[in-house]
Design a protein around this motif. Structure first.
Motif, PDB file in Angstrom:
ATOM      1  N   GLY A 187      72.685 164.739 -16.308  1.00  0.00           N
ATOM      2  CA  GLY A 187      72.480 165.847 -15.388  1.00  0.00           C
ATOM      3  C   GLY A 187      73.122 165.625 -14.033  1.00  0.00           C
ATOM      4  O   GLY A 187      73.529 166.580 -13.366  1.00  0.00           O
ATOM      5  N   ARG A 188      73.217 164.369 -13.598  1.00  0.00           N
ATOM      6  CA  ARG A 188      73.851 164.068 -12.322  1.00  0.00           C
ATOM      7  C   ARG A 188      75.359 163.965 -12.418  1.00  0.00           C
ATOM      8  O   ARG A 188      76.033 163.863 -11.381  1.00  0.00           O
ATOM      9  CB  ARG A 188      73.294 162.751 -11.774  1.00  0.00           C
ATOM     10  N   ASN A 189      75.909 163.972 -13.612  1.00  0.00           N
ATOM     11  CA  ASN A 189      77.372 163.873 -13.814  1.00  0.00           C
ATOM     12  C   ASN A 189      77.810 165.013 -14.720  1.00  0.00           C
ATOM     13  O   ASN A 189      77.980 164.844 -15.929  1.00  0.00           O
ATOM     14  CB  ASN A 189      77.739 162.516 -14.426  1.00  0.00           C
ATOM     15  N   VAL A 204      85.576 161.135 -13.563  1.00  0.00           N
ATOM     16  CA  VAL A 204      84.532 160.095 -13.525  1.00  0.00           C
ATOM     17  C   VAL A 204      83.303 160.553 -14.308  1.00  0.00           C
ATOM     18  O   VAL A 204      82.676 159.765 -15.029  1.00  0.00           O
ATOM     19  CB  VAL A 204      84.165 159.775 -12.066  1.00  0.00           C
ATOM     20  N   ALA A 205      82.966 161.828 -14.186  1.00  0.00           N
ATOM     21  CA  ALA A 205      81.797 162.349 -14.907  1.00  0.00           C
ATOM     22  C   ALA A 205      82.002 162.268 -16.411  1.00  0.00           C
ATOM     23  O   ALA A 205      81.066 161.951 -17.164  1.00  0.00           O
ATOM     24  CB  ALA A 205      81.524 163.792 -14.490  1.00  0.00           C
ATOM     25  N   ARG A 248      79.655 160.167 -18.896  1.00  0.00           N
ATOM     26  CA  ARG A 248      79.000 160.886 -19.992  1.00  0.00           C
ATOM     27  C   ARG A 248      79.282 160.219 -21.331  1.00  0.00           C
ATOM     28  O   ARG A 248      78.379 160.051 -22.154  1.00  0.00           O
ATOM     29  CB  ARG A 248      79.469 162.345 -20.010  1.00  0.00           C
ATOM     30  N   THR A 249      80.530 159.834 -21.549  1.00  0.00           N
ATOM     31  CA  THR A 249      80.883 159.178 -22.810  1.00  0.00           C
ATOM     32  C   THR A 249      80.122 157.865 -22.977  1.00  0.00           C
ATOM     33  O   THR A 249      79.524 157.602 -24.025  1.00  0.00           O
ATOM     34  CB  THR A 249      82.392 158.918 -22.849  1.00  0.00           C
ATOM     35  N   GLN A 250      80.110 157.038 -21.952  1.00  0.00           N
ATOM     36  CA  GLN A 250      79.416 155.755 -22.046  1.00  0.00           C
ATOM     37  C   GLN A 250      77.907 155.941 -22.180  1.00  0.00           C
ATOM     38  O   GLN A 250      77.246 155.203 -22.921  1.00  0.00           O
ATOM     39  CB  GLN A 250      79.737 154.930 -20.799  1.00  0.00           C
ATOM     40  N   VAL A 273      84.672 162.053 -23.405  1.00  0.00           N
ATOM     41  CA  VAL A 273      84.270 163.390 -23.818  1.00  0.00           C
ATOM     42  C   VAL A 273      84.944 164.417 -22.921  1.00  0.00           C
ATOM     43  O   VAL A 273      85.030 164.244 -21.705  1.00  0.00           O
ATOM     44  CB  VAL A 273      82.733 163.534 -23.772  1.00  0.00           C
ATOM     45  N   ASP A 274      85.457 165.487 -23.522  1.00  0.00           N
ATOM     46  CA  ASP A 274      86.144 166.591 -22.845  1.00  0.00           C
ATOM     47  C   ASP A 274      87.565 166.252 -22.443  1.00  0.00           C
ATOM     48  O   ASP A 274      88.211 167.023 -21.739  1.00  0.00           O
ATOM     49  CB  ASP A 274      85.351 167.066 -21.623  1.00  0.00           C
ATOM     50  N   ASP A 275      88.091 165.093 -22.876  1.00  0.00           N
ATOM     51  CA  ASP A 275      89.501 164.799 -22.659  1.00  0.00           C
ATOM     52  C   ASP A 275      90.366 165.729 -23.508  1.00  0.00           C
ATOM     53  O   ASP A 275      90.005 166.081 -24.641  1.00  0.00           O
ATOM     54  CB  ASP A 275      89.810 163.343 -23.031  1.00  0.00           C
ATOM     55  N   VAL A 276      91.528 166.095 -22.972  1.00  0.00           N
ATOM     56  CA  VAL A 276      92.505 166.899 -23.712  1.00  0.00           C
ATOM     57  C   VAL A 276      93.499 165.938 -24.350  1.00  0.00           C
ATOM     58  O   VAL A 276      94.183 165.183 -23.651  1.00  0.00           O
ATOM     59  CB  VAL A 276      93.233 167.887 -22.793  1.00  0.00           C
TER      60      VAL A 276
END
Length: 398
Positions: A109-111, A120-121, A125-127, A197-200
């Protein structure tokens, strides 16, 4: 008989006292959480996640204590104690899992990743997701091991199992090579910051975003709503394109094949006007260059930049459409054409080459027949002989 009744009465009193104490403990903890929640928002989430498993664990612990202190039937005591022990272990694992979920949800929630600058978020998130899955898996494994250890037969076999642990680990490692390789690859991806996560990414000639990273596979959300599932070892052993490794900004090109009569200067002026009127362009770079001038056409390459890959695709389409429409209305002579050189069989040869030419046919557009062929190939002209200019054929003999 009187002694038996007193024993059960004593157990009942002890049981009620333990349950009351457990209830008081839960109420006290809830009151403290409400006091802290007045100044901060996270206690509400903690209460939401941990209230039910915490109350269950405290209640079972009170019942277990009452049974151990004053249960009158000695023959039932081992089985009842073992049952309560198993229930306490399950409740403790439930509470630990809830605490892990609360902590990871608080971090997520903070990232947030639905913001423009989220590199960075996305890494955090992935880790965090990988750590949560790993922690819950460890909690489940430890709880199962603790439950098994409550059985006397399992404890008796424990020594022999530990003695053969070396051989068992070798056999298990050989049998689960692929599983372990994917697991370590997933941990490597999460903590090496190579994929988030969310990388293109572009993988197997497919463009998409990383939707999920687990300990065994990676899910890509492709641009056409398909899902591409690949093992984690793929990303540690095969090359792939990551368009958001350091940032999401990208540079793209738009290429147009036009006629030699085009005016690149006027096209640059119109390109500046097109980019100034759109929000898709991020203002970093805008270049128009003539990269090719062969084959009868001129190739114009336009370089533009955008904030991310989807915006860049829309910007390229917008620039291409705007330039084509503008050329159709303001510079129709620059539209690509196919030149056709129409000659007749009886036409005389072109003028000879210039005197300073080192040899006949050395000129590019004049000179011998070879020079004319070179000029035709350079300008993409197709020579055509008109049928009406063909020389008359001799009549056939009867």
């Amino acid at each position: 008989m009187h002694v038996f009744d007193n024993a059960w009465l004593n157990f009942a009193v002890t049981f009620v006292a333990c349950v009351v104490v457990a209830t008081i403990v839960t109420l006290l903890v809830a009151w403290i959480a409400r006091l802290v929640a007045r100044r901060r928002s996270w206690p509400h989430r903690l209460v939401h996640h941990a209230r039910l498993p915490f109350r269950t664990l405290v209640l079972l612990a009170g019942m277990w204590t009452a049974v151990g202190l004053a249960f009158p039937e000695a023959s039932w005591l081992p089985a009842l104690t073992q049952l309560l022990s198993i229930l306490v272990i399950i409740a403790a694992a439930w509470l630990l899992g809830a605490l892990v979920t609360f902590a990871t949800d608080l971090t997520l929630g903070r990232n947030r990743i639905d913001v423009p600058d989220n590199r960075v978020a996305r890494r955090i998130r992935t880790q965090t997701l990988i750590v949560r899955r790993l922690a819950i898996a460890l909690i489940v494994v430890i709880a199962l091991g603790a439950i098994l250890l409550t059985f006397p037969a399992v404890r008796a076999v424990g020594a022999s199992v530990l003695a053969s642990a070396g051989i068992a680990s070798i056999v298990a490692g050989l049998a689960a090579q692929t599983v372990l390789a994917n697991m370590f690859a997933g941990l490597q991806l999460a903590f090496s910051d190579a994929l988030r996560v969310d990388d293109v990414v572009v993988v197997e000639d497919e463009w998409g975003r990383v939707g999920e990273i687990t300990l065994s596979y990676v899910v890509l959300d492709l641009w056409d709503d398909r899902r591409l599932v690949l093992p984690c070892t793929y990303f540690t052993t095969q090359p792939f394109q990551n368009w958001t490794r350091r940032g999401s900004e990208l540079l793209g090109s738009v290429e147009l094949d036009v006629d030699w009569r085009v005016s690149p200067a006027r096209m640059r002026e119109h390109l500046d006007d097109v980019l100034a009127r759109t929000d898709l362009w991020d203002g970093r770079a805008s270049v128009l260059q003539v990269t090719e001038a062969t084959g009868g056409l001129v190739r114009i390459r336009i370089l533009v930049t955008a904030a991310d890959a989807p915006t860049l695709f829309d910007l390229r389409c917008h620039v291409r459409e705007a330039m084509v429409t503008w050329m159709q209305h303001t510079m129709p002579a620059a539209l690509p054409v196919q030149r056709v050189l129409v000659t007749s069989a009886g036409d005389p040869q072109p003028a000879p080459a210039r005197e300073h030419s080192p040899e006949p046919g050395a000129g590019l557009f004049t000179g011998s027949a070879e020079a004319e062929e070179r000029a035709s190939a350079f300008t993409n002209a197709i020579p055509v002989i008109r049928p009406e200019d063909d020389p008359p054929r001799p009549p056939r003999e009867a």
